[in-house]
Motif scaffolding. Structure first.
Motif, PDB file in Angstrom:
ATOM      1  N   LYS A   1     -13.603 -19.921   0.081  1.00 14.61           N
ATOM      2  CA  LYS A   1     -13.658 -19.101   1.287  1.00 14.61           C
ATOM      3  C   LYS A   1     -12.352 -18.326   1.446  1.00 14.61           C
ATOM      4  CE  LYS A   1     -14.719 -19.428   6.232  1.00 14.61           C
ATOM      5  NZ  LYS A   1     -15.082 -20.346   7.346  1.00 14.61           N
ATOM      6  N   ILE A   2     -12.463 -17.109   1.956  1.00 15.04           N
ATOM      7  CA  ILE A   2     -11.292 -16.246   2.114  1.00 15.04           C
ATOM      8  C   ILE A   2     -10.831 -16.261   3.570  1.00 15.04           C
ATOM      9  CG2 ILE A   2     -10.536 -13.828   2.072  1.00 15.04           C
ATOM     10  CD1 ILE A   2     -12.255 -13.488  -0.432  1.00 15.04           C
ATOM     11  N   PHE A   3      -9.542 -16.468   3.750  1.00 10.21           N
ATOM     12  CA  PHE A   3      -8.934 -16.463   5.084  1.00 10.21           C
ATOM     13  C   PHE A   3      -7.970 -15.288   5.199  1.00 10.21           C
ATOM     14  CE2 PHE A   3     -10.070 -20.824   4.030  1.00 10.21           C
ATOM     15  CZ  PHE A   3     -10.757 -21.228   5.169  1.00 10.21           C
ATOM     16  N   LYS A   4      -7.444 -15.059   6.397  1.00  5.35           N
ATOM     17  CA  LYS A   4      -6.536 -13.929   6.609  1.00  5.35           C
ATOM     18  C   LYS A   4      -5.338 -13.999   5.671  1.00  5.35           C
ATOM     19  CE  LYS A   4      -3.610 -11.605  10.004  1.00  5.35           C
ATOM     20  NZ  LYS A   4      -3.085 -11.586  11.397  1.00  5.35           N
ATOM     21  N   GLU A   5      -4.764 -15.190   5.533  1.00  4.67           N
ATOM     22  CA  GLU A   5      -3.578 -15.312   4.689  1.00  4.67           C
ATOM     23  C   GLU A   5      -3.896 -15.071   3.213  1.00  4.67           C
ATOM     24  OE1 GLU A   5      -4.921 -19.544   5.902  1.00  4.67           O
ATOM     25  OE2 GLU A   5      -4.708 -17.568   6.804  1.00  4.67           O
ATOM     26  N   THR A   6      -5.160 -15.291   2.831  1.00  7.35           N
ATOM     27  CA  THR A   6      -5.581 -15.018   1.460  1.00  7.35           C
ATOM     28  C   THR A   6      -5.434 -13.545   1.126  1.00  7.35           C
ATOM     29  OG1 THR A   6      -7.291 -16.716   1.791  1.00  7.35           O
ATOM     30  CG2 THR A   6      -7.453 -15.393  -0.208  1.00  7.35           C
TER      31      THR A   6
END
Length: 324
Positions: free
Chosen positions: A214-219
């Motif tokens: 899953k992709i998060f903002k920090e990614t």
């Protein structure tokens, strides 16, 4: 077995899944119920509930809709069982407990946007582009105890051009996913409910398995100490959603978040990671080895725009720097 013998429960949430549900409906398959996520609060105060794209389509076509908060909840499980489905089709949904995926006599199959066993996980399209892959595809497989590891029914490849972004691949796999779903159903019918399948370890070529977490903002933060090719792929792999971003630091230390939606490789030597330059009409940010031209961008609180329009409103941009 005949096509009419199938009683299908469809599970999915986003627009990507709607194309497959539409294909089932328009090709005369008996969809007895649709399962999707609960409505999401939207707006400044979260006072408005928005139905998923799948729910909207299902209601428009008179299909029963279930929106469980807990997939293991006894009430939901009993309601699901009451539809007497003998097959479940899952597209871009959530992890299912065994009590759900093992319920139908013919099992539950998933349409996954990658060529398994590569890119198991929640964001296979983004990660394939981020990693510079030139080919991906779609896979149908029967669910089992582990995530995206079940026996493969069918696969179809899809080429990724060097200038393609995640949206291009999303659209292509959305339509290809609907196609492979129909072909998988035809195979299930032809095989009296038991099509030939292949274990994932037997389709692997022995190369390392890439995952798709899953992709998060920090990614999504750009690392300018990476190569220009890596940054270029990173930008297009996150475009347009959720968007790759960097922090611009002005000469007086003020910071502004900048999203980059489109970039271009230049072949020009780097001025140092994060160094900003311009020729008056074009905006460049240096990666480790060469300059990247920023083509489309968005400042925090502003609209998406062409870099040339951004430059028209900026003074002394060359004194700024992009954080690594």
């Amino acid at each position: 077995m005949k096509k009419e013998d199938l009683r299908i429960v469809f599970m999915g949430t986003p627009e990507f899944a709607v194309e497959t549900l539409r294909a089932l409906v328009e090709n005369g398959y008996q969809v007895v119920a649709v399962v999707t996520q609960p409505d999401k609060p939207v707006g400044r105060h979260g006072s408005v509930l928005q139905a998923s794209a799948v729910k909207q389509y299902a209601l428009e076509h008179g299909l029963p809709v279930l929106q469980p908060v807990k997939m293991k909840g006894p009430e939901f499980v009993e309601t699901l069982r009451s539809y007497r489905a003998n097959l479940q089709v899952v597209v871009a949904f959530r992890m299912l407990p065994e009590v759900v995926w093992a319920m139908p006599a013919l099992g539950t199959f998933n349409v996954h946007a990658a060529l398994l066993p590569q890119y198991r996980g929640a964001a296979p399209i983004n990660w394939a582009v981020i990693n510079g892959e030139t080919r991906t595809g779609v896979t149908t497989f029967f669910l089992d105890h582990d995530i995206d590891t079940g026996r493969i029914i069918m696969q179809k490849p899809f080429d990724i051009p060097d200038d393609a972004d995640a949206e291009y691949v999303y659209d292509g796999l959305m339509h290809l996913g609907a196609q492979i779903c129909l072909e998988t159903l035809e195979a299930i019918v032809a095989a009296d409910g038991h099509p030939e399948t292949t274990a994932q370890d037997s389709v692997s070529d022995g190369s390392p398995i890439s995952t798709a977490p899953k992709i998060f903002k920090e990614t999504c933060q750009i690392d300018w100490s990476s190569s220009a090719k890596q940054v270029y792929d990173f930008v297009r792999g996150l475009s347009p959603v959720p968007g790759a971003w960097t922090t611009l630091v002005s000469a007086d230390g003020q910071e502004t978040v900048l999203k980059i939606y489109k970039a271009r490789k230049t072949g020009q030597p780097s001025l140092g990671p994060g160094v900003i330059s311009t020729d008056g009409k074009r905006l460049f940010i240096s990666a480790a080895d060469e300059l990247l031209e920023v083509v489309e961008l968005q400042l925090a609180g502003k609209k998406r725009m062409a870099a040339r329009d951004f430059l028209n409103g900026q003074k002394q941009i060359e004194t700024w720097r992009a954080k690594k």
